[in-house]
Design an enzyme around this catalytic site. Structure first.
Site, PDB file in Angstrom:
ATOM      1  N   ARG A  99      78.199  22.006  63.632  1.00  0.00           N
ATOM      2  CA  ARG A  99      78.823  22.488  64.861  1.00  0.00           C
ATOM      3  C   ARG A  99      77.734  23.025  65.780  1.00  0.00           C
ATOM      4  O   ARG A  99      77.031  23.976  65.422  1.00  0.00           O
ATOM      5  CB  ARG A  99      79.838  23.590  64.544  1.00  0.00           C
ATOM      6  CG  ARG A  99      80.379  24.248  65.793  1.00  0.00           C
ATOM      7  CD  ARG A  99      81.457  25.300  65.515  1.00  0.00           C
ATOM      8  NE  ARG A  99      81.874  25.872  66.786  1.00  0.00           N
ATOM      9  CZ  ARG A  99      81.776  27.157  67.121  1.00  0.00           C
ATOM     10  NH1 ARG A  99      81.308  28.043  66.261  1.00  0.00           N
ATOM     11  NH2 ARG A  99      82.135  27.566  68.310  1.00  0.00           N
TER      12      ARG A  99
ATOM     13  N   HIS B 113      79.729  27.454  74.972  1.00  0.00           N
ATOM     14  CA  HIS B 113      79.402  28.618  74.139  1.00  0.00           C
ATOM     15  C   HIS B 113      78.599  29.590  75.002  1.00  0.00           C
ATOM     16  O   HIS B 113      77.434  29.877  74.729  1.00  0.00           O
ATOM     17  CB  HIS B 113      78.655  28.179  72.882  1.00  0.00           C
ATOM     18  CG  HIS B 113      78.679  29.181  71.758  1.00  0.00           C
ATOM     19  ND1 HIS B 113      79.094  28.860  70.473  1.00  0.00           N
ATOM     20  CD2 HIS B 113      78.333  30.496  71.709  1.00  0.00           C
ATOM     21  CE1 HIS B 113      78.993  29.939  69.690  1.00  0.00           C
ATOM     22  NE2 HIS B 113      78.517  30.943  70.411  1.00  0.00           N
TER      23      HIS B 113
ATOM     24  N   GLU C  83      85.223  31.433  71.529  1.00  0.00           N
ATOM     25  CA  GLU C  83      85.574  32.850  71.644  1.00  0.00           C
ATOM     26  C   GLU C  83      85.794  33.339  73.069  1.00  0.00           C
ATOM     27  O   GLU C  83      85.038  34.178  73.566  1.00  0.00           O
ATOM     28  CB  GLU C  83      84.487  33.719  70.998  1.00  0.00           C
ATOM     29  CG  GLU C  83      84.320  33.483  69.519  1.00  0.00           C
ATOM     30  CD  GLU C  83      83.369  34.498  68.892  1.00  0.00           C
ATOM     31  OE1 GLU C  83      82.769  35.307  69.620  1.00  0.00           O
ATOM     32  OE2 GLU C  83      83.247  34.484  67.657  1.00  0.00           O
TER      33      GLU C  83
END
Ligand code: GBH
Length: 486
Positions: free
Chosen positions: A84, A129, A174
């Site tokens: 990942r 990210h 997130e």
């Protein structure tokens, strides 16, 4: 630590996969070469080094931009079946927008993906990210509703460019972290606006996720196949006492910390969690606002976002206790005041090298069951779990951490029936840990930041994880990994 040698071995089923994770800004370096644009983390670390614990930045990081073969070789050594990683938006689109694609950025990820395939390692790609192009931040970043459209354009470039070779996609990593810590805290862009901009960010990120998922579904799935999900960060939240008040506070906190993003996507009814809606609406009214600080979705948006997943990506590190807060409605509004709950950790829980991370393996099982019960047991990939300890190759504490969390996960799957298809260790390598700089080392491989080639060396935990990934089982002779064997 004593284990009965007669214990039957703990094994995961054949279909269960093991992998490792990284993220672009944390490992790539090469921050301004080959046409890459500036990201909000480049800007924050350069303009405000004092906001980073060791005053460092990701300019060089692990130099992974130059180490495709070397890094993939480490994964081959580990025997993992997937990797990942994330794509840097400003490396692909230096101006944030899709009218100009940076070919060298494309080349880098193509090489990485090809090298993974040559070694039978499946790429799992996170689109975002945290490294937003700085020029989009100038427009307000995620608080600007148009960012959802720009994210769709960026996602389209990724699917057009890499769709044939990448079948597993995560839109965001997130959103809670980058919306709350970014717009109400000290992560980039370090806006100090909790209770306002964090909610705007969340709102636009949820819209962006839904829009990209629908585009994927309508235009790409048939052609390229594949699966799309989102990664959410779930720390377990346990009531501090058995009092009804604390139990309610803990449940409210779960709805704020993970329901905020999970409920609109994974619940049967969609939209924000009812408790979040009502608390923020009421508080806003009492504070004299004419509209809620938590934006409203249109009913079309609720439907677009509801069910926009093929699987849930779940990051889990630690557990907190929760008690009722003492709400002060006349102070500056904020996420925490809205939630009216406080989280903290017990002093006697084992410490790590991260102030926020205590070792609480039982929380993993509780959390997975909460997800199972609240969201109809979604197909789940653990996209991060890991721990930082001080530098050193004989990292027996990390071995124990992984082993204990994997046991808790095993129980959740095979005793409780949670639908988890794989586990990802964070991280392959020591790397740049955001505002904690290089002071927190999560890697299975140590990176020597003093050496010019940023030498990678396996820790004991790499040996342990290799065994787990290759056999699918946790070693009975756990002790092999807790003392020096070489
Ligand atoms: C993950 O977030 C991230 O996805 C990953 O990039 C990161 O490397 C990994 O954690 C390990 O750190 O500044 O002390 O107040 C996990 C959730 C949210 C945990 C922000 C740390 C800030 C701690 N993180 N939180 S602190």
């Amino acid at each position: 630590y004593q284990r009965n040698v007669l214990d039957s071995q703990v094994c995961f089923s054949n279909g269960f996969s093991f992998g490792v994770a990284t993220a672009s800004y944390q490992i790539e370096g090469a921050w301004n070469v080959s046409g890459k644009g500036e990201s909000i983390w480049d800007r924050l670390t350069h303009a405000h080094p004092e906001m980073i614990l060791d005053h460092q930045n990701g300019d060089v990081a692990d130099g992974s931009y130059y180490k495709v073969k070397e890094d993939v070789a480490l994964m081959v050594e580990l025997g993992v079946s997937f990797y990942r990683f994330s794509v840097s938006w400003p490396r692909i689109l230096p101006n944030g927008l899709s009218n100009y694609v940076n070919e060298d950025g494309v080349r880098y990820y193509k090489e990485l993906i090809a090298e993974l395939h040559r070694n039978n390692i499946t790429p799992v790609v996170t689109m975002y990210h945290w490294d937003l192009p700085q020029c989009l931040q100038e427009l307000g970043g995620w608080t600007n509703p148009i960012m959802a459209d720009y994210f769709v354009d960026y996602a389209r470039v990724l699917l057009d460019t890499f769709g044939d070779e990448v079948r597993i996609w995560l839109t965001f990593n997130e959103p809670y972290s980058f919306c709350e810590d970014g717009y109400g805290g000290l992560d980039a862009p370090a806006a100090n606006s909790s209770g306002f901009e964090d909610y705007m960010c969340g709102h636009n990120v949820l819209r962006a996720h839904g829009m990209v998922y629908r585009m994927f579904d309508n235009e790409y799935r048939e052609k390229i196949g594949g699966h799309m999900g989102i990664t959410l960060d779930f720390a377990w939240l346990e009531p501090a006492t058995t009092s009804v008040e604390d139990q309610q506070a803990a449940e409210t906190a779960r709805q704020f910390y993970f329901g905020w993003f999970a409920h609109p996507i994974f619940s049967e009814s969609g939209d924000y969690p009812p408790i979040m809606r009502s608390l923020i609406d009421e508080n806003s009214k009492r504070q004299g606002f004419h509209r809620s600080r938590l934006p409203y979705f249109t009913s079309e948006e609720v439907e677009m976002i509801r069910g926009s997943y093929d699987f849930l990506g779940l990051n889990h590190y630690t557990t907190y206790l929760v008690k009722r807060g003492s709400q002060r409605l006349n102070v500056q509004p904020s996420f925490k005041e809205d939630m009216n709950a406080v989280r903290f950790q017990r002093d006697d829980w084992p410490k790590t090298n991260s102030t926020w991370l205590k070792v609480v393996p039982w929380g993993f099982r509780k959390l997975l069951n909460w997800v199972r019960l609240n969201y109809r047991n979604p197909k789940t990939l653990i996209t991060e779990n890991g721990v930082a300890y001080p530098r050193g190759l004989r990292d027996t504490k990390r071995v124990k951490f992984i082993d204990s969390y994997l046991r808790s996960l095993h129980t959740a799957i095979y005793q409780d029936g949670c639908f988890v298809i794989g586990y990802t260790y964070w991280s392959l390598l020591d790397n740049f840990e955001w505002t904690r700089g290089y002071t927190e080392r999560f890697g299975l491989y140590e990176v020597d930041y003093q050496s010019p080639d940023l030498t990678r060396t396996a820790k004991l935990s790499a040996k342990y994880f290799t065994n787990v990934a290759k056999t699918g089982c946790l070693p009975n002779n756990f002790a092999d990994y807790t003392y020096d064997t070489d």
